[in-house]
Design a protein around this motif. Sequence first.
Motif, PDB file in Angstrom:
ATOM      1  N   THR A   4     -40.941  21.995  33.829  1.00 53.76           N
ATOM      2  CA  THR A   4     -41.409  20.624  33.958  1.00 53.76           C
ATOM      3  C   THR A   4     -40.249  19.701  34.272  1.00 53.76           C
ATOM      4  OG1 THR A   4     -41.148  20.304  31.595  1.00 53.76           O
ATOM      5  CG2 THR A   4     -43.317  21.005  32.368  1.00 53.76           C
ATOM      6  N   ASN A   5     -40.591  18.513  34.789  1.00 54.74           N
ATOM      7  CA  ASN A   5     -39.636  17.458  35.099  1.00 54.74           C
ATOM      8  C   ASN A   5     -38.579  17.881  36.121  1.00 54.74           C
ATOM      9  OD1 ASN A   5     -40.849  15.529  33.451  1.00 54.74           O
ATOM     10  ND2 ASN A   5     -39.777  16.310  31.662  1.00 54.74           N
ATOM     11  N   LEU A   6     -38.959  18.693  37.096  1.00 55.54           N
ATOM     12  CA  LEU A   6     -38.036  19.091  38.146  1.00 55.54           C
ATOM     13  C   LEU A   6     -37.754  17.918  39.065  1.00 55.54           C
ATOM     14  CD1 LEU A   6     -39.516  22.556  39.171  1.00 55.54           C
ATOM     15  CD2 LEU A   6     -37.461  22.126  37.834  1.00 55.54           C
ATOM     16  N   ILE A   7     -36.507  17.780  39.513  1.00 58.60           N
ATOM     17  CA  ILE A   7     -36.120  16.763  40.485  1.00 58.60           C
ATOM     18  C   ILE A   7     -36.112  17.423  41.856  1.00 58.60           C
ATOM     19  CG2 ILE A   7     -34.313  15.175  41.225  1.00 58.60           C
ATOM     20  CD1 ILE A   7     -35.466  14.330  38.568  1.00 58.60           C
ATOM     21  N   HIS A   8     -36.814  16.818  42.811  1.00 64.58           N
ATOM     22  CA  HIS A   8     -36.903  17.353  44.162  1.00 64.58           C
ATOM     23  C   HIS A   8     -36.212  16.413  45.142  1.00 64.58           C
ATOM     24  CE1 HIS A   8     -39.927  20.355  42.999  1.00 64.58           C
ATOM     25  NE2 HIS A   8     -40.414  19.408  42.222  1.00 64.58           N
ATOM     26  N   THR A   9     -35.614  16.979  46.193  1.00 63.59           N
ATOM     27  CA  THR A   9     -35.005  16.182  47.247  1.00 63.59           C
ATOM     28  C   THR A   9     -35.635  16.481  48.608  1.00 63.59           C
ATOM     29  OG1 THR A   9     -33.248  17.822  47.450  1.00 63.59           O
ATOM     30  CG2 THR A   9     -32.792  15.905  46.052  1.00 63.59           C
ATOM     31  N   GLU A  10     -36.779  17.138  48.593  1.00 66.35           N
ATOM     32  CA  GLU A  10     -37.588  17.364  49.780  1.00 66.35           C
ATOM     33  C   GLU A  10     -39.002  16.899  49.461  1.00 66.35           C
ATOM     34  OE1 GLU A  10     -37.299  21.459  50.861  1.00 66.35           O
ATOM     35  OE2 GLU A  10     -35.157  21.339  51.268  1.00 66.35           O
ATOM     36  N   VAL A  24     -39.555   9.124  56.187  1.00 69.46           N
ATOM     37  CA  VAL A  24     -38.521   8.784  55.210  1.00 69.46           C
ATOM     38  C   VAL A  24     -37.156   9.272  55.682  1.00 69.46           C
ATOM     39  CG1 VAL A  24     -40.095   8.769  53.245  1.00 69.46           C
ATOM     40  CG2 VAL A  24     -38.897  10.867  53.826  1.00 69.46           C
ATOM     41  N   ILE A  25     -36.136   8.522  55.298  1.00 69.51           N
ATOM     42  CA  ILE A  25     -34.756   8.916  55.574  1.00 69.51           C
ATOM     43  C   ILE A  25     -34.267   9.843  54.471  1.00 69.51           C
ATOM     44  CG2 ILE A  25     -32.390   8.070  55.782  1.00 69.51           C
ATOM     45  CD1 ILE A  25     -33.602   5.489  56.998  1.00 69.51           C
ATOM     46  N   SER A  26     -34.595   9.478  53.231  1.00 70.42           N
ATOM     47  CA  SER A  26     -34.225  10.332  52.098  1.00 70.42           C
ATOM     48  C   SER A  26     -35.304  10.230  51.028  1.00 70.42           C
ATOM     49  CB  SER A  26     -32.859   9.938  51.526  1.00 70.42           C
ATOM     50  OG  SER A  26     -32.906   8.645  50.964  1.00 70.42           O
ATOM     51  N   VAL A  27     -35.349  11.247  50.172  1.00 70.30           N
ATOM     52  CA  VAL A  27     -36.362  11.305  49.124  1.00 70.30           C
ATOM     53  C   VAL A  27     -35.767  11.957  47.884  1.00 70.30           C
ATOM     54  CG1 VAL A  27     -37.286  13.510  49.955  1.00 70.30           C
ATOM     55  CG2 VAL A  27     -38.719  12.047  48.548  1.00 70.30           C
ATOM     56  N   LYS A  28     -36.194  11.464  46.746  1.00 68.52           N
ATOM     57  CA  LYS A  28     -35.873  12.065  45.446  1.00 68.52           C
ATOM     58  C   LYS A  28     -37.098  11.796  44.582  1.00 68.52           C
ATOM     59  CE  LYS A  28     -32.802  11.339  41.461  1.00 68.52           C
ATOM     60  NZ  LYS A  28     -31.662  10.551  40.944  1.00 68.52           N
ATOM     61  N   TRP A  29     -37.621  12.826  43.956  1.00 68.51           N
ATOM     62  CA  TRP A  29     -38.773  12.599  43.086  1.00 68.51           C
ATOM     63  C   TRP A  29     -38.788  13.583  41.938  1.00 68.51           C
ATOM     64  CZ3 TRP A  29     -43.249  15.892  42.933  1.00 68.51           C
ATOM     65  CH2 TRP A  29     -43.269  16.922  43.881  1.00 68.51           C
ATOM     66  N   GLN A  30     -39.386  13.126  40.852  1.00 64.11           N
ATOM     67  CA  GLN A  30     -39.452  13.927  39.634  1.00 64.11           C
ATOM     68  C   GLN A  30     -40.881  14.396  39.434  1.00 64.11           C
ATOM     69  OE1 GLN A  30     -37.432  12.365  36.221  1.00 64.11           O
ATOM     70  NE2 GLN A  30     -38.918  13.253  34.833  1.00 64.11           N
ATOM     71  N   GLU A  31     -41.022  15.693  39.327  1.00 68.03           N
ATOM     72  CA  GLU A  31     -42.334  16.308  39.094  1.00 68.03           C
ATOM     73  C   GLU A  31     -42.849  15.898  37.717  1.00 68.03           C
ATOM     74  OE1 GLU A  31     -43.603  20.875  38.711  1.00 68.03           O
ATOM     75  OE2 GLU A  31     -42.491  20.351  40.528  1.00 68.03           O
ATOM     76  N   PRO A  32     -44.110  15.500  37.639  1.00 69.59           N
ATOM     77  CA  PRO A  32     -44.666  15.114  36.334  1.00 69.59           C
ATOM     78  C   PRO A  32     -44.615  16.267  35.339  1.00 69.59           C
ATOM     79  CG  PRO A  32     -46.173  14.576  38.117  1.00 69.59           C
ATOM     80  CD  PRO A  32     -45.077  15.404  38.712  1.00 69.59           C
ATOM     81  N   SER A  33     -44.396  15.938  34.105  1.00 65.56           N
ATOM     82  CA  SER A  33     -44.372  16.939  33.041  1.00 65.56           C
ATOM     83  C   SER A  33     -45.778  17.468  32.811  1.00 65.56           C
ATOM     84  CB  SER A  33     -43.835  16.316  31.755  1.00 65.56           C
ATOM     85  OG  SER A  33     -43.977  17.224  30.695  1.00 65.56           O
ATOM     86  N   SER A  34     -45.899  18.782  32.716  1.00 61.87           N
ATOM     87  CA  SER A  34     -47.218  19.368  32.460  1.00 61.87           C
ATOM     88  C   SER A  34     -47.484  19.541  30.970  1.00 61.87           C
ATOM     89  CB  SER A  34     -47.323  20.724  33.170  1.00 61.87           C
ATOM     90  OG  SER A  34     -46.338  21.600  32.659  1.00 61.87           O
ATOM     91  N   THR A  35     -46.539  19.127  30.128  1.00 63.58           N
ATOM     92  CA  THR A  35     -46.729  19.281  28.696  1.00 63.58           C
ATOM     93  C   THR A  35     -47.324  18.033  28.053  1.00 63.58           C
ATOM     94  OG1 THR A  35     -44.482  18.520  28.235  1.00 63.58           O
ATOM     95  CG2 THR A  35     -44.811  20.890  28.508  1.00 63.58           C
ATOM     96  N   GLU A  36     -47.327  16.925  28.773  1.00 64.44           N
ATOM     97  CA  GLU A  36     -47.878  15.699  28.205  1.00 64.44           C
ATOM     98  C   GLU A  36     -49.392  15.808  28.133  1.00 64.44           C
ATOM     99  OE1 GLU A  36     -46.410  12.229  30.129  1.00 64.44           O
ATOM    100  OE2 GLU A  36     -44.417  13.093  30.338  1.00 64.44           O
TER     101      GLU A  36
END
Length: 137
Positions: A4-10, A24-36
């Motif tokens: 959970t909470n993986l950070i992605h750059t694609e 997009v020129i650049s991207v960063k995103w955090q995968e939602p936690s599946s434990t919540e």
Amino acid sequence: MAPTNLIHTELGILPKLISIPYDVISVKWQEPSSTERDAQNLLVLLQFSEVDALNIVENNPQMSNSSIALPRVLYESWVPALAKHSIEFEQEGENFHLKNITVLEPNSFTKTQLSPFVNGKVYALPNGYFLIDLYSM
């Protein structure tokens, strides 16, 4: 079970979770936690060209709240250095009150039929960056 909470750059599956109106020129995103159990949070940082960023701001509704507070931890870890140089803020406890930032309604980037992430804020930052902080109910 996937981590959970993986950070992605694609982009990956991000276009299935939110609407991305331009390339997009650049991207960063955090995968939602599946434990919540209840609400989940989706955090995304996108950079667009200056022209595309201006179109996004001009063509989407702004939030009416005049006080724009961003948690210090979020500011320090998610706002890129290039954008920080142009942001004015006052620190109050654990929050930064941003003075020269436009905040858009969450529906600027949401696909309500496909994604549960329909609440939150979209911060239009300098240099074409958008910090998208969405959550599900």
